[in-house]
Design a protein around this motif. Structure first.
Motif, PDB file in Angstrom:
ATOM      1  N   GLN A  99      74.876  14.364 -60.366  1.00  0.00           N
ATOM      2  CA  GLN A  99      74.405  15.370 -61.307  1.00  0.00           C
ATOM      3  C   GLN A  99      75.419  16.506 -61.327  1.00  0.00           C
ATOM      4  N   ILE A 100      75.893  16.822 -62.520  1.00  0.00           N
ATOM      5  CA  ILE A 100      77.001  17.763 -62.696  1.00  0.00           C
ATOM      6  C   ILE A 100      76.572  18.857 -63.662  1.00  0.00           C
ATOM      7  N   TRP A 101      76.804  20.100 -63.279  1.00  0.00           N
ATOM      8  CA  TRP A 101      76.498  21.231 -64.145  1.00  0.00           C
ATOM      9  C   TRP A 101      77.794  21.918 -64.563  1.00  0.00           C
ATOM     10  N   ILE A 102      77.899  22.222 -65.852  1.00  0.00           N
ATOM     11  CA  ILE A 102      79.053  22.914 -66.419  1.00  0.00           C
ATOM     12  C   ILE A 102      78.567  24.170 -67.140  1.00  0.00           C
ATOM     13  N   PHE A 103      79.202  25.311 -66.857  1.00  0.00           N
ATOM     14  CA  PHE A 103      78.901  26.526 -67.628  1.00  0.00           C
ATOM     15  C   PHE A 103      79.379  26.330 -69.071  1.00  0.00           C
ATOM     16  N   PRO A 104      78.552  26.618 -70.077  1.00  0.00           N
ATOM     17  CA  PRO A 104      78.958  26.448 -71.479  1.00  0.00           C
ATOM     18  C   PRO A 104      79.800  27.626 -71.973  1.00  0.00           C
ATOM     19  N   HIS A 105      80.521  27.394 -73.060  1.00  0.00           N
ATOM     20  CA  HIS A 105      81.260  28.511 -73.675  1.00  0.00           C
ATOM     21  C   HIS A 105      80.425  29.210 -74.753  1.00  0.00           C
ATOM     22  N   LEU A 106      79.287  28.622 -75.108  1.00  0.00           N
ATOM     23  CA  LEU A 106      78.346  29.251 -76.030  1.00  0.00           C
ATOM     24  C   LEU A 106      76.990  29.352 -75.350  1.00  0.00           C
ATOM     25  N   LYS A 107      76.393  30.532 -75.407  1.00  0.00           N
ATOM     26  CA  LYS A 107      75.082  30.732 -74.817  1.00  0.00           C
ATOM     27  C   LYS A 107      73.992  30.724 -75.880  1.00  0.00           C
ATOM     28  N   ASP A 108      72.787  30.432 -75.415  1.00  0.00           N
ATOM     29  CA  ASP A 108      71.581  30.493 -76.245  1.00  0.00           C
ATOM     30  C   ASP A 108      71.639  29.580 -77.459  1.00  0.00           C
ATOM     31  N   VAL A 109      72.270  28.403 -77.283  1.00  0.00           N
ATOM     32  CA  VAL A 109      72.265  27.400 -78.350  1.00  0.00           C
ATOM     33  C   VAL A 109      70.923  26.685 -78.345  1.00  0.00           C
ATOM     34  N   GLU A 110      70.655  25.986 -79.419  1.00  0.00           N
ATOM     35  CA  GLU A 110      69.441  25.163 -79.467  1.00  0.00           C
ATOM     36  C   GLU A 110      69.584  24.012 -78.474  1.00  0.00           C
ATOM     37  N   PRO A 111      68.602  23.785 -77.617  1.00  0.00           N
ATOM     38  CA  PRO A 111      68.705  22.695 -76.637  1.00  0.00           C
ATOM     39  C   PRO A 111      68.912  21.340 -77.317  1.00  0.00           C
ATOM     40  N   ARG A 112      69.651  20.477 -76.646  1.00  0.00           N
ATOM     41  CA  ARG A 112      69.903  19.145 -77.179  1.00  0.00           C
ATOM     42  C   ARG A 112      70.005  18.145 -76.035  1.00  0.00           C
ATOM     43  N   TYR A 113      69.790  16.872 -76.383  1.00  0.00           N
ATOM     44  CA  TYR A 113      69.801  15.785 -75.409  1.00  0.00           C
ATOM     45  C   TYR A 113      70.550  14.598 -75.993  1.00  0.00           C
TER      46      TYR A 113
END
Length: 238
Positions: free
Chosen positions: A117-131
């Motif tokens: 399980q890998i977590w990456i900080f995004p370059h855009l915040k508060d985007v609509e969640p997606r899967y």
């Protein structure tokens, strides 16, 4: 080229009975000041979940979460209405964005599931969640590196909100490989899933990691029966 080696036996470790977890970077009760993150790579967990057990519903936000099963199956449910089973040979990604609830459960009663399980900080915040979830069986190839994640929805593999690229290599014979870092200033985290990797003066073995910066080209050799994950990420200060 600058390098820092993380041997497998130096990772954080927590055994909860139903969950046996190793943490490359600080996570939960494991805290190491020199292992908070590698650029935007925040978490690299090697989890083993017992048969019939799992994580109850819990929240995430503003994080790109990637799961790569190595053995067994994992059942996923989330607040977006997704319900699916991900298994070895597939990759799953969630952009948590403004917030998401999800659970992860081993649906089998006769075998554990082992996943990264890998977590990456995004370059855009508060985007609509997606899967998203897809098979990487037809992407990966023997004795070479294949892209399984990128920032481009039209490119090979899954995509995330970050200028990051993942490549998976599976080798059934001793080979030499060269990887070119995709974006100037990015670093590369090389994680040995199985087998042996030889780079510079290092002999890396199962679950060892190597953090690489200040280069654009990385050359390495592998032994037979080796699987290696390359994580190419921005090195922004966080």
């Amino acid at each position: 080229m600058k390098t820092v080696v993380h041997k497998a036996n130096t990772r954080g470790h927590a055994n909860h009975g139903w969950l046996d977890a190793h943490h490359t970077f600080s996570f939960a009760d494991y805290y190491h000041t020199d292992r908070m993150h590698f650029g935007v790579l925040r978490v690299l967990n090697d989890d083993r979940i017992a048969a019939g057990k799992g994580f109850g519903t819990h929240p995430h936000n503003n994080m790109e979460i990637i799961s790569i099963p190595l053995k067994g199956e994992l059942e996923h449910k989330d607040s977006m209405g997704n319900s699916s089973v991900i298994k070895a040979g597939e990759i799953q990604v969630m952009s948590a964005g403004t917030g998401i609830l999800h659970s992860e459960f081993n649906p089998n009663d006769d075998q554990e599931v082992n996943l990264l399980q890998i977590w990456i900080f995004p370059h855009l915040k508060d985007v609509e969640p997606r899967y998203d979830q897809l098979s990487i069986s037809d992407i990966k190839s023997k004795n070479g590196l294949k892209q399984i994640l990128s920032p481009d929805a039209d490119d090979e593999g899954v995509w995330i909100y970050q200028n990051a690229w993942f490549h998976l290599g599976e080798f059934d014979k001793a080979s030499a490989s060269t990887y070119t870092i995709k974006q100037k200033g990015n670093g590369l985290y090389l994680f040995v899933v199985e087998g042996q990797v030889f780079i510079k003066d290092y002999k890396l073995e199962k679950r060892d990691g190597l953090a690489i910066t200040e280069t654009q080209i990385v050359e390495f050799k592998v032994s037979a029966k080796t699987k290696v994950l390359l994580i190419d990420v921005p090195m922004f200060d966080l």
